[in-house]
Design an enzyme around this catalytic site. Structure first.
Site, PDB file in Angstrom:
ATOM      1  N   SER A 150       0.829  -1.199   0.000  1.00  0.00           N
ATOM      2  CA  SER A 150       0.000   0.000   0.000  1.00  0.00           C
ATOM      3  C   SER A 150       0.874   1.263   0.000  1.00  0.00           C
ATOM      4  O   SER A 150       1.637   1.480  -0.937  1.00  0.00           O
ATOM      5  CB  SER A 150      -0.963  -0.045   1.192  1.00  0.00           C
ATOM      6  OG  SER A 150      -1.997   0.892   1.058  1.00  0.00           O
ATOM      7  N   ASP A 226     -10.142  -5.668  -3.268  1.00  0.00           N
ATOM      8  CA  ASP A 226      -9.548  -4.603  -2.461  1.00  0.00           C
ATOM      9  C   ASP A 226     -10.454  -3.376  -2.495  1.00  0.00           C
ATOM     10  O   ASP A 226     -10.745  -2.835  -3.566  1.00  0.00           O
ATOM     11  CB  ASP A 226      -8.168  -4.267  -3.040  1.00  0.00           C
ATOM     12  CG  ASP A 226      -7.349  -3.355  -2.147  1.00  0.00           C
ATOM     13  OD1 ASP A 226      -7.911  -2.407  -1.574  1.00  0.00           O
ATOM     14  OD2 ASP A 226      -6.125  -3.583  -2.051  1.00  0.00           O
ATOM     15  N   HIS A 259      -7.307  -6.115   0.862  1.00  0.00           N
ATOM     16  CA  HIS A 259      -6.126  -5.284   1.119  1.00  0.00           C
ATOM     17  C   HIS A 259      -5.347  -5.751   2.354  1.00  0.00           C
ATOM     18  O   HIS A 259      -4.395  -5.100   2.761  1.00  0.00           O
ATOM     19  CB  HIS A 259      -6.579  -3.833   1.323  1.00  0.00           C
ATOM     20  CG  HIS A 259      -5.504  -2.798   1.140  1.00  0.00           C
ATOM     21  ND1 HIS A 259      -4.926  -2.523  -0.076  1.00  0.00           N
ATOM     22  CD2 HIS A 259      -4.901  -1.965   2.032  1.00  0.00           C
ATOM     23  CE1 HIS A 259      -4.025  -1.564   0.061  1.00  0.00           C
ATOM     24  NE2 HIS A 259      -3.984  -1.212   1.334  1.00  0.00           N
TER      25      HIS A 259
END
Length: 281
Positions: A150, A226, A259
């Protein structure tokens, strides 16, 4: 010589996992990181693989949740996972919002007040921390690679492309690849770097790949479930930029994955294999 404080230590997959703190001259305060030394380190110096974590994470998230030590032990790689920002700096507002300040350094060198006095994460990751690791552990300084998740995937891509001789390989899980085009990046960059968006380009992977590229294939895994995929992560922008300049990119969309570290741990073996090939070549 920088003093390194061992906070805690654990045996893991026949290696040693340690958590450390030190005074950072770059960030002007205490910084923390974790190091996993596989069993092979008792026999010889080893390559180093850095992992940069995402928003709200600390130095322990990756070591606790990713399952990476097993693979590092198998391939003979030292793992280093730094914290995601300076902490307890006294900057007003640093703890007010989850996506700016504490836990949200974005791996940039802040140029704006009040952040510039402590938030120098790009220089910390690419200069001070590797120098410290190479001085305190049995490393091969000319064999380093980097990956992340991320916000940390953004940081890994930026560090690798801006320092191609330093990093043999790069990969990322669900990275923020076009921060200039998403709300997370726009908020952080405006506060840390100011309103001159030309200065933002040095920290945007989709801009950087067109400017400098990278010397080896880039691996990215992205879950299709995600929740941040379409508004914050924008992998298609990076894919298009890579295609434009002929950069080799292995962008793998993984059906049904989100995620989380459940996603990261599933494909961790592939990523460490990707780096092991580059580091042991």
């Amino acid at each position: 010589m920088t003093n390194l404080n061992l906070e805690s230590e654990f045996k893991c997959f026949d290696g040693i996992l340690g958590f450390y703190s030190h005074f950072s001259t770059t960030c002007n305060g205490e910084m923390r990181f974790a190091v996993y030394q596989p069993p092979q380190v008792t026999q010889k110096p080893l390559p180093v693989l850095y992992f940069l974590s995402g928003l709200t994470c600390k130095e322990d998230n990756f070591m606790l949740k990713a399952g990476a030590q097993r693979w590092a032990s198998e391939y003979g790689l030292i793992l280093v996972a730094p914290d995601t920002s300076p902490r307890h700096t006294g900057i007003v507002g640093e703890d007010d919002e989850w996506d700016i300040g504490t836990g949200a350094g974005f791996y940039v060198d802040a140029t704006e007040e009040p952040w510039r006095s402590h938030y120098q994460m790009y220089s910390y990751i690419s200069q001070e921390l590797p120098a410290l690791i190479n001085s305190k552990f049995r490393t091969q300084p000319d064999r380093q690679s980097i990956f992340g998740h991320s916000m940390g995937g953004h940081g890994a891509l930026v560090c690798a492309m801006r320092n191609p001789k330093q990093y043999k390989s790069v990969s990322a899980f669900a990275p923020i690849v076009a921060p200039m085009a998403c709300a997370w990046g726009q908020k952080a960059f405006s506060l840390y770097l100011g309103n001159n968006q030309e200065s933002w380009r040095d920290y945007d992977a989709s801009e950087l790949v067109q400017k400098v590229g990278y010397h080896s294939p880039i691996l990215i895994d992205q879950g299709t479930a995600d929740q941040f995929l379409t508004k914050q992560l924008l992998p298609d922008i990076f894919a298009q930029a890579c295609t434009k300049v002929g950069q080799t990119l292995n962008l793998r969309y993984q059906p049904g994955y989100d995620h989380s570290y459940y996603f990261i741990s599933t494909f961790m073996g592939d990523h460490i294999h990707h780096h092991a090939i580059a580091l042991h070549w």
